[in-house]
Design a protein around this motif. Structure first.
Motif, short mmCIF file in Angstrom:
data_model
loop_
_atom_site.label_atom_id
_atom_site.label_comp_id
_atom_site.label_asym_id
_atom_site.label_seq_id
_atom_site.Cartn_x
_atom_site.Cartn_y
_atom_site.Cartn_z
N LEU A 581 0.81 -1.21 0.00
CA LEU A 581 0.00 0.00 0.00
C LEU A 581 0.85 1.27 0.00
O LEU A 581 0.31 2.36 -0.21
CB LEU A 581 -0.95 -0.01 1.20
N GLU A 582 2.17 1.15 0.24
CA GLU A 582 3.05 2.31 0.21
C GLU A 582 3.83 2.38 -1.11
O GLU A 582 4.79 3.13 -1.22
CB GLU A 582 4.04 2.26 1.38
N ASP A 583 3.41 1.62 -2.09
CA ASP A 583 4.11 1.55 -3.37
C ASP A 583 3.94 2.86 -4.14
O ASP A 583 2.82 3.25 -4.46
CB ASP A 583 3.56 0.38 -4.19
N THR A 584 5.07 3.53 -4.43
CA THR A 584 5.01 4.77 -5.20
C THR A 584 5.37 4.56 -6.66
O THR A 584 5.31 5.49 -7.46
CB THR A 584 5.98 5.81 -4.60
N VAL A 585 5.78 3.34 -7.01
CA VAL A 585 6.12 3.03 -8.40
C VAL A 585 4.90 2.49 -9.14
O VAL A 585 4.52 2.98 -10.21
CB VAL A 585 7.27 2.01 -8.46
N VAL A 586 4.26 1.47 -8.57
CA VAL A 586 3.01 0.94 -9.11
C VAL A 586 1.91 1.24 -8.09
O VAL A 586 1.91 0.67 -7.00
CB VAL A 586 3.11 -0.58 -9.38
N GLN A 587 1.03 2.13 -8.45
CA GLN A 587 -0.01 2.55 -7.51
C GLN A 587 -0.94 1.39 -7.16
O GLN A 587 -1.31 0.58 -8.04
CB GLN A 587 -0.84 3.70 -8.12
N PRO A 588 -1.33 1.26 -5.89
CA PRO A 588 -2.23 0.18 -5.47
C PRO A 588 -3.55 0.14 -6.23
O PRO A 588 -4.17 -0.92 -6.34
CB PRO A 588 -2.45 0.47 -3.98
N GLU A 589 -3.96 1.28 -6.76
CA GLU A 589 -5.24 1.32 -7.49
C GLU A 589 -5.25 0.40 -8.69
O GLU A 589 -6.31 -0.09 -9.11
CB GLU A 589 -5.55 2.76 -7.94
N GLN A 590 -4.06 0.14 -9.28
CA GLN A 590 -4.01 -0.74 -10.45
C GLN A 590 -4.41 -2.16 -10.07
O GLN A 590 -5.22 -2.80 -10.76
CB GLN A 590 -2.62 -0.72 -11.06
N ALA A 591 -3.86 -2.67 -8.96
CA ALA A 591 -4.20 -4.03 -8.52
C ALA A 591 -5.67 -4.09 -8.12
O ALA A 591 -6.37 -5.07 -8.41
CB ALA A 591 -3.32 -4.44 -7.35
N ARG A 592 -6.16 -3.04 -7.47
CA ARG A 592 -7.56 -3.04 -7.04
C ARG A 592 -8.51 -3.04 -8.24
O ARG A 592 -9.55 -3.71 -8.22
CB ARG A 592 -7.82 -1.81 -6.17
N LYS A 593 -8.15 -2.30 -9.26
CA LYS A 593 -9.01 -2.24 -10.44
C LYS A 593 -9.08 -3.60 -11.14
O LYS A 593 -10.16 -4.06 -11.54
CB LYS A 593 -8.50 -1.18 -11.42
N ILE A 594 -7.93 -4.26 -11.27
CA ILE A 594 -7.91 -5.61 -11.85
C ILE A 594 -8.76 -6.54 -11.00
O ILE A 594 -9.58 -7.32 -11.51
CB ILE A 594 -6.46 -6.14 -11.92
N TYR A 595 -8.56 -6.47 -9.69
CA TYR A 595 -9.29 -7.37 -8.78
C TYR A 595 -10.80 -7.18 -8.90
O TYR A 595 -11.56 -8.15 -9.08
CB TYR A 595 -8.84 -7.11 -7.34
N HIS A 596 -11.28 -5.95 -8.80
CA HIS A 596 -12.72 -5.71 -8.83
C HIS A 596 -13.33 -6.09 -10.18
O HIS A 596 -14.44 -6.64 -10.23
CB HIS A 596 -13.01 -4.24 -8.52
N THR A 597 -12.58 -5.83 -11.25
CA THR A 597 -13.11 -6.16 -12.57
C THR A 597 -13.22 -7.67 -12.77
O THR A 597 -14.23 -8.18 -13.28
CB THR A 597 -12.22 -5.56 -13.66
N LEU A 598 -12.21 -8.41 -12.34
CA LEU A 598 -12.25 -9.86 -12.50
C LEU A 598 -13.28 -10.49 -11.56
O LEU A 598 -13.92 -11.50 -11.90
CB LEU A 598 -10.87 -10.47 -12.24
N LYS A 599 -13.44 -9.88 -10.40
CA LYS A 599 -14.46 -10.36 -9.47
C LYS A 599 -15.85 -10.22 -10.09
O LYS A 599 -16.68 -11.14 -10.04
CB LYS A 599 -14.39 -9.58 -8.16
N GLU A 600 -16.10 -9.08 -10.72
CA GLU A 600 -17.39 -8.86 -11.39
C GLU A 600 -17.54 -9.77 -12.59
O GLU A 600 -18.65 -10.21 -12.92
CB GLU A 600 -17.50 -7.40 -11.83
N LYS A 601 -16.43 -10.08 -13.24
CA LYS A 601 -16.47 -10.96 -14.42
C LYS A 601 -16.77 -12.41 -14.04
O LYS A 601 -17.21 -13.20 -14.87
CB LYS A 601 -15.12 -10.85 -15.14
N GLY A 602 -16.50 -12.76 -12.77
CA GLY A 602 -16.79 -14.12 -12.31
C GLY A 602 -15.61 -15.05 -12.31
O GLY A 602 -15.76 -16.26 -12.13
N LEU A 603 -14.40 -14.51 -12.51
CA LEU A 603 -13.19 -15.35 -12.50
C LEU A 603 -12.67 -15.50 -11.08
O LEU A 603 -12.79 -14.59 -10.25
CB LEU A 603 -12.09 -14.71 -13.35
N PRO A 604 -12.08 -16.64 -10.75
CA PRO A 604 -11.44 -16.79 -9.45
C PRO A 604 -10.33 -15.76 -9.30
O PRO A 604 -9.41 -15.70 -10.12
CB PRO A 604 -10.88 -18.21 -9.47
N VAL A 605 -10.40 -14.94 -8.26
CA VAL A 605 -9.43 -13.87 -8.08
C VAL A 605 -9.26 -13.58 -6.59
O VAL A 605 -10.20 -13.72 -5.81
CB VAL A 605 -9.85 -12.58 -8.84
#
Length: 662
Positions: A581-605
């Motif tokens: 969560l303190e990552d200044t190179v790759v913002q945590p929002e990128q992982a969260r966006k992937i996670y929420h999108t795949l969760k909505e898509k129905g894939l195991p995540v």
């Protein structure tokens, strides 16, 4: 070392192993620099995972047989964040130590011979870690410390970088005006300063310049000479300048890749203003500048008139130690147990070498050579990231360097393949990297997994031409090469094509996500602080890499077309993400966006987030949990078997049954 004749039969991946995640996380001790004091005692910087990533300086005991001593007070953390990745956070001159403190990024002076006297700040307090220092050297002539300074006070996203001198007041700017500086190196008399500089849009290994400045009686630089990197017909990236104290003529040694495309050692002779290659070889005598402090060669102090150089080079996936004697025009190989060498320091006729091999973890060795500088009289390990190797050596999988065809006709790529290895098991029907001992890899292979570490096009260690394969083709070459490697191993009968998984961190995390979005080679993936959105990364990237993403990925259209976040509809297999969560190179929002999108898509995540972790996990508990959860995730979603340990798995959305609330 044989891995046959196991006593039990179990599916690959489900084997029980003594190389536990606790062992791996506890062994992930990092070496982040070393030097010697005026008495010849070794000092090194290490980051024990048990101290949550805190970096401490440790000094060799003056009494043989006694344990080394921590010399960093408990309320200090020796770490710099220049360029975000840091490196070269301390320097020693005689009995004086200067170091960067992580919390405020100020420089502190500490007297090594006075253990009761604590560190004293020598740079101003700016109310926070907004001014940072790295890669410092002492200037005995003017009693000052010269270092690279990164100043975030006016523009945090685009800080200014300079070389400054630090005495007893506000640091004084010596060199400024370019985007980046590194390797300020003073000659023995304090009359000349060499340094490396480069500018956007280049990274250092693309194009850089080596300068020498002449220091006036007032301590300023009143004359400059461009030594390398200024010729428009020669594309080169000089690095690691080092002055020789030998001979009547001052010589400046450095490494550059002019003419051959390989980083070789050269020298500049001042009186003739000419650059000559010391020894030409299709091999790399240094590595890319990601952190400060690279030292891949050093000068051995001897009575000879010409300098004798201890150096390492990397060729065909292996490192070699050599001694160059200019007077004799000789290039002599020295045999030591390391197959990878990262840093070399000469102290008199003693060499301190950081390295590793397939059965030795990252270690710091003391090497004493004979009078001919050709044979080893003594080789002793002074520091090791893990000391209990003998208990587990029978479980180690030895890497095989493989060369495999890529999608580009006539071009091959390289990887290290680690087959499953456990002396207690036979398998069931299941499915740069440096090729050195990594307990995290052995954690997989000793459980029956095969592991391959890919040096796809764009990796270093194989010359400029191979390094530049990725320019404009990030998201194409790396994915193709990883998939080609997997196909090669399947065709060779080494792995099961139906149970291929992929894992990677940072840029490797991007390759993981992109491979899963744009190819159907793999059945599951694990991304550790991986990149999902290239355009967003480019827009928010810190100064050091702000043009790097464009250089690799291409224009805005290409960045969008190669970003997995824009093609989530193409994901079709389970994915687990780990993010600090303190990552200044790759913002945590990128992982969260992937996670929420795949969760909505129905894939195991699954998404695992860590408080207090940045770009790269330093805490033992984070390292342990990440490793365990990857193995369990792949075992459950792809292997469909139970792991040997009693590990509570993290919740997998769209996979684990959600019990109704009573």
């Amino acid at each position: 070392m044989s891995c046959s004749g196991g006593k039990s039969s179990a599916p690959y991946g489900s084997w029980k192993s003594p190389i536990t995640a606790d062992i791996v996380s506890g062994s992930d001790k990092r070496l982040e620099g070393f030097t010697v004091d005026s008495h010849g005692h070794l000092i090194w910087l290490e980051t024990p995972p048990a101290q949550s990533g805190r970096a401490v300086l440790v000094k060799e005991s003056p009494k043989p047989g006694e344990p080394p001593q921590d010399i960093t007070p408990t309320d200090f953390n020796v770490r710099t964040t220049v360029h975000e990745y840091g490196g070269a956070a301390f320097g020693v001159y005689g009995d004086v130590l200067v170091f960067s403190n992580f919390d405020d990024q100020r420089l502190y002076k500490q007297l090594l011979h006075s253990p009761d006297s604590g560190p004293v700040p020598i740079t101003p307090d700016y109310g926070g870690p907004v001014v940072r220092y790295a890669d410092g050297v002492f200037d005995g002539r003017f009693n000052r410390y010269i270092a690279v300074r990164e100043d975030h006070r006016e523009f945090d996203a685009k800080p200014t970088t300079e070389i400054v001198s630090i005495a007893l007041n506000e640091p004084k700017v010596l060199i400024s005006g370019n985007d980046f500086y590194a390797f300020p190196r003073m000659d023995m008399k304090g009359e000349r300063l060499a340094w490396i500089e480069w500018s956007h849009p280049n990274m250092h290994w693309d194009k850089a310049e080596l300068w020498v400045g002449y220091i006036s009686e007032s301590g300023d630089i009143d004359k400059r000479v461009l030594v390398a990197g200024g010729c428009p017909t020669i594309v080169e990236s000089p690095t690691e300048p080092l002055w020789s104290s030998k001979g009547r003529i001052r010589e400046l040694f450095f490494i550059t890749d002019r003419n051959t495309g390989f980083w070789n050692i050269h020298k500049w002779t001042e009186d003739k203003n000419e650059v000559l290659a010391i020894h030409s070889l299709n091999a790399e005598f240094t590595r890319p500048f990601w952190v400060f402090g690279n030292r891949c060669y050093d000068i051995i102090e001897r009575k000879e008139e010409s300098a004798i150089i201890a150096c390492s080079y990397r060729q065909h996936g292996k490192s070699y130690l050599d001694v160059i004697n200019q007077a004799k025009n000789s290039f002599c190989s020295v045999d030591i147990p390391f197959t990878y060498i990262s840093n070399i320091l000469a102290s008199g006729q003693i060499l301190y070498i950081e390295g590793a091999s397939s059965v030795l973890p990252t270690s710091l060795a003391k090497v004493i050579l004979d009078d001919h500088m050709s044979d080893v009289v003594e080789f002793s390990i002074m520091w090791s990231s893990f000391s209990d190797i003998d208990k587990y050596i029978s479980y180690f999988s030895l890497p095989e360097l493989i060369e495999f065809p890529t999608d580009v006709a006539g071009q091959n790529a390289y990887a290290y393949f680690y087959p499953p290895c456990n002396p207690e098991y036979n398998g069931g029907p299941t499915g740069e990297a440096y090729g050195t001992l990594s307990l995290s890899i052995q954690y997989w292979t000793s459980r029956g997994w095969a592991f391959v570490d890919v040096n796809y096009g764009g990796s270093t260690g194989y010359g400029r031409a191979y390094r530049e394969c990725l320019l404009g083709k990030w998201g194409i070459v790396d994915i193709n090469d990883c998939c080609s490697c997997a196909k090669y191993l399947v065709d060779e009968g080494k792995v099961d094509g139906k149970r291929l998984c992929i894992t990677g961190c940072s840029a490797g995390g991007y390759t993981t996500l992109a491979s899963l979005a744009f190819r159907d080679t793999f059945r599951a993936g694990a991304s550790l602080f991986g990149i999902a959105d290239l355009k967003s990364l480019s827009d928010s990237m810190h100064k050091f890499e702000s043009h790097y993403i464009i250089n690799l990925g291409g224009n805005e259209i290409a960045l969008n077309e190669r970003s997995p976040i824009n093609f989530v509809d193409r994901f079709s297999c389970p994915i687990i993400l780990f993010q600090g969560l303190e990552d200044t190179v790759v913002q945590p929002e990128q992982a969260r966006k992937i996670y929420h999108t795949l969760k909505e898509k129905g894939l195991p995540v699954a998404l695992v987030e860590y408080e207090g972790e940045s770009h790269g996990f330093r805490k033992a508990e984070s390292i342990k949990y990440t490793l365990e959860q990857q193995v369990v995730f792949f075992a459950r979603t792809v292997g469909h078997f139970a792991v040997a340990e009693d590990i509570t798995p993290t919740h997998i959305d769209n996979f684990d049954q959600v019990l109704p609330v009573s």
